[in-house]
Design an enzyme around this catalytic site. Structure first.
Site, PDB file in Angstrom:
ATOM      1  N   CYS A  77       0.822  -1.205   0.000  1.00 15.60           N
ATOM      2  CA  CYS A  77       0.000   0.000   0.000  1.00 15.60           C
ATOM      3  C   CYS A  77       0.854   1.251   0.000  1.00 15.60           C
ATOM      4  CB  CYS A  77      -0.940   0.015   1.202  1.00 15.60           C
ATOM      5  SG  CYS A  77      -0.099   0.265   2.774  1.00 15.60           S
ATOM      6  N   PHE A 102      -4.406   7.956 -18.959  1.00 15.01           N
ATOM      7  CA  PHE A 102      -5.553   7.673 -19.818  1.00 15.01           C
ATOM      8  C   PHE A 102      -5.106   7.284 -21.227  1.00 15.01           C
ATOM      9  CE2 PHE A 102      -7.424  10.608 -16.628  1.00 15.01           C
ATOM     10  CZ  PHE A 102      -8.375   9.745 -16.115  1.00 15.01           C
ATOM     11  N   ALA A 103      -4.087   6.433 -21.291  1.00 12.67           N
ATOM     12  CA  ALA A 103      -3.520   6.055 -22.589  1.00 12.67           C
ATOM     13  C   ALA A 103      -4.447   5.110 -23.336  1.00 12.67           C
ATOM     14  CB  ALA A 103      -2.156   5.405 -22.399  1.00 12.67           C
ATOM     15  N   ARG A 104      -4.797   5.515 -24.557  1.00 11.91           N
ATOM     16  CA  ARG A 104      -5.592   4.697 -25.463  1.00 11.91           C
ATOM     17  C   ARG A 104      -4.871   4.637 -26.801  1.00 11.91           C
ATOM     18  NH1 ARG A 104      -7.165   4.375 -21.115  1.00 11.91           N
ATOM     19  NH2 ARG A 104      -9.277   4.487 -20.270  1.00 11.91           N
ATOM     20  N   ALA A 105      -5.316   3.752 -27.663  1.00  8.59           N
ATOM     21  CA  ALA A 105      -4.634   3.585 -28.944  1.00  8.59           C
ATOM     22  C   ALA A 105      -4.714   4.840 -29.805  1.00  8.59           C
ATOM     23  CB  ALA A 105      -5.230   2.396 -29.698  1.00  8.59           C
ATOM     24  N   ASN A 106      -5.712   5.693 -29.560  1.00 13.68           N
ATOM     25  CA  ASN A 106      -5.871   6.882 -30.417  1.00 13.68           C
ATOM     26  C   ASN A 106      -5.711   8.202 -29.677  1.00 13.68           C
ATOM     27  OD1 ASN A 106      -8.185   6.591 -28.923  1.00 13.68           O
ATOM     28  ND2 ASN A 106      -9.579   7.099 -30.593  1.00 13.68           N
ATOM     29  N   LYS A 107      -5.438   8.154 -28.349  1.00 15.93           N
ATOM     30  CA  LYS A 107      -5.273   9.402 -27.610  1.00 15.93           C
ATOM     31  C   LYS A 107      -4.655   9.105 -26.237  1.00 15.93           C
ATOM     32  CE  LYS A 107      -9.989   9.308 -25.712  1.00 15.93           C
ATOM     33  NZ  LYS A 107     -11.256  10.064 -25.558  1.00 15.93           N
TER      34      LYS A 107
END
Length: 265
Positions: A109, A247-252
């Site tokens: 923790c 907030f990593a995504r394939a397009n942003k």
């Protein structure tokens, strides 16, 4: 060594009926890290890649400054869990004993055992930066990330940490603890002499302050998190010179600190 996955009979309940089935669960095992015969901390961890976990924890927590100060690591199954026994340099062991006089060992923790508010925020060292990161590398790695998480696919309830260079995932580790997964990655990379400036750490969890602190201790220049960072993690990354992405995504994705190291698109 214990199996990282466990099969159990369960009952699936719906509005229509209750049906017996089999489910796969991720194991959570007590793992004691023992330095020169003295137990320092017990981690609740997935019982796999424990050599990497012990090495990475030792580095990210400042118990040793470099892998060469770890002379030997052995894994032993005991009645209550697993012991990982490390032999470290005498000077480092003396420093560890002095440290133990003032506060208890760290746990998953991040706060248990700390005896004052002043000890909560770590003094992260500044990471020396070189080069930039191509956003396409992040997109490429994210598309491959799920394939490197077989335990999550079967059981859920685990986190992953991967090292990415040139858009390619060089290695990935899973654990019930997000800190443990990152420590396993750090332990692996230290043994392979990875260049922590030529790539980024990709994590499936939120980016907490302790994740940033561990990255700073290892010299990792960029963290890419699938979930959100905390405000303290952002402040720590800013001061440590780490590019923190959430907030990593394939397009942003969202860059929270040091955007100058991200190539313009």
């Amino acid at each position: 060594m214990d199996n990282p996955l466990h099969s159990r009979t369960v009952f699936r309940v719906s509005a229509q009926n209750m049906q017996q089935d089999q489910d796969i669960l991720a194991e959570e095992t007590p793992v004691a890290l023992v330095y020169n015969g003295i137990s320092h901390v017990v981690l609740m961890a997935t019982p796999q890649d424990l050599l990497q976990l012990a090495r990475g924890f030792s580095l990210s927590e400042g118990i040793v400054a470099r892998s060469s100060e770890i002379y030997d690591i052995e894994v032993h199954s005991v009645c209550d869990g697993i012991e990982v026994r490390l032999e470290i340099a005498a000077a480092r062991f003396a420093a560890l004993k002095e440290r133990r006089r003032h506060l208890s060992g760290r746990t998953g923790c991040g706060l248990c055992g700390i005896d004052s508010l002043a000890a909560v925020r770590p003094a992260a060292q500044t990471v020396t930066r070189c080069g930039t990161l191509n956003p396409i590398d992040i997109q490429t790695a994210l598309l491959e990330f799920d394939r490197h998480q077989p335990f999550r696919e079967q059981a859920g309830s685990v986190h992953a940490a991967a090292w990415v260079s040139g858009g390619k995932i060089l290695a990935a580790f899973e654990d019930v603890g997000r800190h443990n997964a990152l420590d396993k990655l750090i332990g692996c990379g230290s043994g392979k002499a990875w260049n922590w400036q030529q790539g980024f750490a990709l994590i499936s969890s939120r980016a907490s302050y302790e994740m940033v602190a561990k990255a700073a201790a290892a010299g990792i220049g960029c963290i890419v998190a699938v979930s959100a960072p905390t405000a303290l993690a952002v402040r720590l990354a800013e001061s440590a010179g780490i590019t923190l992405i959430g907030f990593a995504r394939a397009n942003k994705f969202t860059v929270y600190t040091h955007p100058q190291f991200i190539e313009a698109v």
